[in-house]
Design a protein around this motif. Structure first.
Motif, PDB file in Angstrom:
ATOM      1  N   HIS A   3       0.837  -1.195   0.000  1.00 43.09           N
ATOM      2  CA  HIS A   3       0.000   0.000   0.000  1.00 43.09           C
ATOM      3  C   HIS A   3       0.873   1.246   0.000  1.00 43.09           C
ATOM      4  O   HIS A   3       1.923   1.287   0.634  1.00 43.09           O
ATOM      5  N   LEU A   4       0.403   2.247  -0.692  1.00 42.21           N
ATOM      6  CA  LEU A   4       1.142   3.492  -0.823  1.00 42.21           C
ATOM      7  C   LEU A   4       0.723   4.472   0.262  1.00 42.21           C
ATOM      8  O   LEU A   4      -0.465   4.599   0.551  1.00 42.21           O
ATOM      9  N   THR A   5       1.686   5.146   0.843  1.00 43.41           N
ATOM     10  CA  THR A   5       1.411   6.163   1.852  1.00 43.41           C
ATOM     11  C   THR A   5       2.317   7.363   1.612  1.00 43.41           C
ATOM     12  O   THR A   5       3.380   7.243   1.014  1.00 43.41           O
ATOM     13  N   ALA A  22      12.036  10.412  -4.692  1.00 40.90           N
ATOM     14  CA  ALA A  22      12.785   9.184  -4.409  1.00 40.90           C
ATOM     15  C   ALA A  22      12.041   8.283  -3.427  1.00 40.90           C
ATOM     16  O   ALA A  22      12.002   7.060  -3.604  1.00 40.90           O
ATOM     17  N   GLY A  23      11.447   8.868  -2.383  1.00 42.14           N
ATOM     18  CA  GLY A  23      10.720   8.069  -1.398  1.00 42.14           C
ATOM     19  C   GLY A  23       9.540   7.336  -1.996  1.00 42.14           C
ATOM     20  O   GLY A  23       9.220   6.221  -1.593  1.00 42.14           O
ATOM     21  N   LEU A  24       8.891   7.948  -2.960  1.00 42.71           N
ATOM     22  CA  LEU A  24       7.760   7.312  -3.640  1.00 42.71           C
ATOM     23  C   LEU A  24       8.257   6.298  -4.664  1.00 42.71           C
ATOM     24  O   LEU A  24       7.694   5.209  -4.803  1.00 42.71           O
ATOM     25  N   LYS A  25       9.302   6.658  -5.358  1.00 38.88           N
ATOM     26  CA  LYS A  25       9.850   5.769  -6.390  1.00 38.88           C
ATOM     27  C   LYS A  25      10.258   4.421  -5.797  1.00 38.88           C
ATOM     28  O   LYS A  25      10.080   3.374  -6.427  1.00 38.88           O
ATOM     29  N   GLU A  30       8.067  -1.470  -9.848  1.00 41.16           N
ATOM     30  CA  GLU A  30       7.620  -1.900 -11.169  1.00 41.16           C
ATOM     31  C   GLU A  30       7.425  -0.738 -12.132  1.00 41.16           C
ATOM     32  O   GLU A  30       7.243  -0.942 -13.331  1.00 41.16           O
ATOM     33  N   ALA A  31       7.475   0.495 -11.627  1.00 40.58           N
ATOM     34  CA  ALA A  31       7.209   1.665 -12.470  1.00 40.58           C
ATOM     35  C   ALA A  31       8.208   1.791 -13.611  1.00 40.58           C
ATOM     36  O   ALA A  31       7.836   2.142 -14.727  1.00 40.58           O
ATOM     37  N   THR A 112      -0.412  12.712  -3.444  1.00 35.91           N
ATOM     38  CA  THR A 112      -0.898  12.136  -2.197  1.00 35.91           C
ATOM     39  C   THR A 112      -1.293  10.680  -2.446  1.00 35.91           C
ATOM     40  O   THR A 112      -2.086  10.396  -3.342  1.00 35.91           O
ATOM     41  N   CYS A 113      -0.675   9.802  -1.706  1.00 35.59           N
ATOM     42  CA  CYS A 113      -0.891   8.370  -1.899  1.00 35.59           C
ATOM     43  C   CYS A 113      -2.198   7.947  -1.254  1.00 35.59           C
ATOM     44  O   CYS A 113      -2.497   8.320  -0.120  1.00 35.59           O
ATOM     45  N   GLN A 114      -2.972   7.163  -1.989  1.00 38.31           N
ATOM     46  CA  GLN A 114      -4.286   6.714  -1.545  1.00 38.31           C
ATOM     47  C   GLN A 114      -4.392   5.198  -1.688  1.00 38.31           C
ATOM     48  O   GLN A 114      -5.075   4.692  -2.570  1.00 38.31           O
ATOM     49  N   ILE A 115      -3.677   4.480  -0.889  1.00 43.14           N
ATOM     50  CA  ILE A 115      -3.674   3.019  -0.786  1.00 43.14           C
ATOM     51  C   ILE A 115      -3.076   2.357  -2.030  1.00 43.14           C
ATOM     52  O   ILE A 115      -1.997   1.809  -1.975  1.00 43.14           O
ATOM     53  N   ASN A 116      -3.780   2.399  -3.181  1.00 47.11           N
ATOM     54  CA  ASN A 116      -3.291   1.721  -4.381  1.00 47.11           C
ATOM     55  C   ASN A 116      -3.193   2.658  -5.583  1.00 47.11           C
ATOM     56  O   ASN A 116      -3.078   2.206  -6.712  1.00 47.11           O
TER      57      ASN A 116
END
Length: 154
Positions: A3-5, A22-25, A30-31, A112-116
């Motif tokens: 899950h993304l946060t 970087a923290g999101l990457k 798989e991106a 803003t990360c929303q779970i998936n």
């Protein structure tokens, strides 16, 4: 995918390119190999999905009866503007101008990360939305997340 946060502030360059933080990457391994898909949100924001999550959405849509006009209309509007994104060597994605115009995103954005999925907002619009948090958030939480069995007979 886990899950993304998190929330991330980003800047777009004058060509509409955005650096994936970087923290999101790190949360999206798989991106780089599979790519991402960006689409319109239900309001004036954008949504980024991993390719795998987007395919799940398309699988859901493919199960709708396409002889019903509301289903056709929903599919049409939900998929309108959907664009595959690929990361360049610098870790940037090029956001389509038509989608940026739709969400009124100029230079400053918030991811803003929303779970998936990841919502992409114009920073000012995001700040205004967050500032309009319901006065009684606890009541909203109870309504949405409370005991779903209320009213059921056992």
């Amino acid at each position: 995918m886990s899950h993304l946060t998190g929330e991330f502030e980003c800047k777009l360059d004058n060509k509409g390119r955005m650096m994936i933080p970087a923290g999101l990457k790190k949360k999206l391994p798989e991106a780089e190999s599979e790519g991402l898909v960006i689409n319109r949100g239900f309001k004036k924001y954008l949504v980024i999905y991993t390719k795998k999550e987007w395919d799940k959405k398309l699988d859901e849509l493919s199960k709708l009866n396409q002889y019903e006009s509301k289903n056709i209309e929903f599919i049409r509007y939900f998929t309108r503007g959907a664009t595959e994104l690929t990361l360049d060597a610098a870790g940037r994605v090029n956001l389509p101008q038509s989608l940026l115009d739709y969400a009124n995103i100029k230079a400053d954005a918030v991811l803003t990360c929303q779970i998936n999925k990841i919502e992409v907002w114009d920073k000012a619009a995001y700040d205004a939305m967050i500032d309009s948090e319901p006065e009684n958030f606890a009541a909203l939480a109870e309504e949405v997340m409370g005991d779903k069995r209320k009213g059921e007979t056992i």
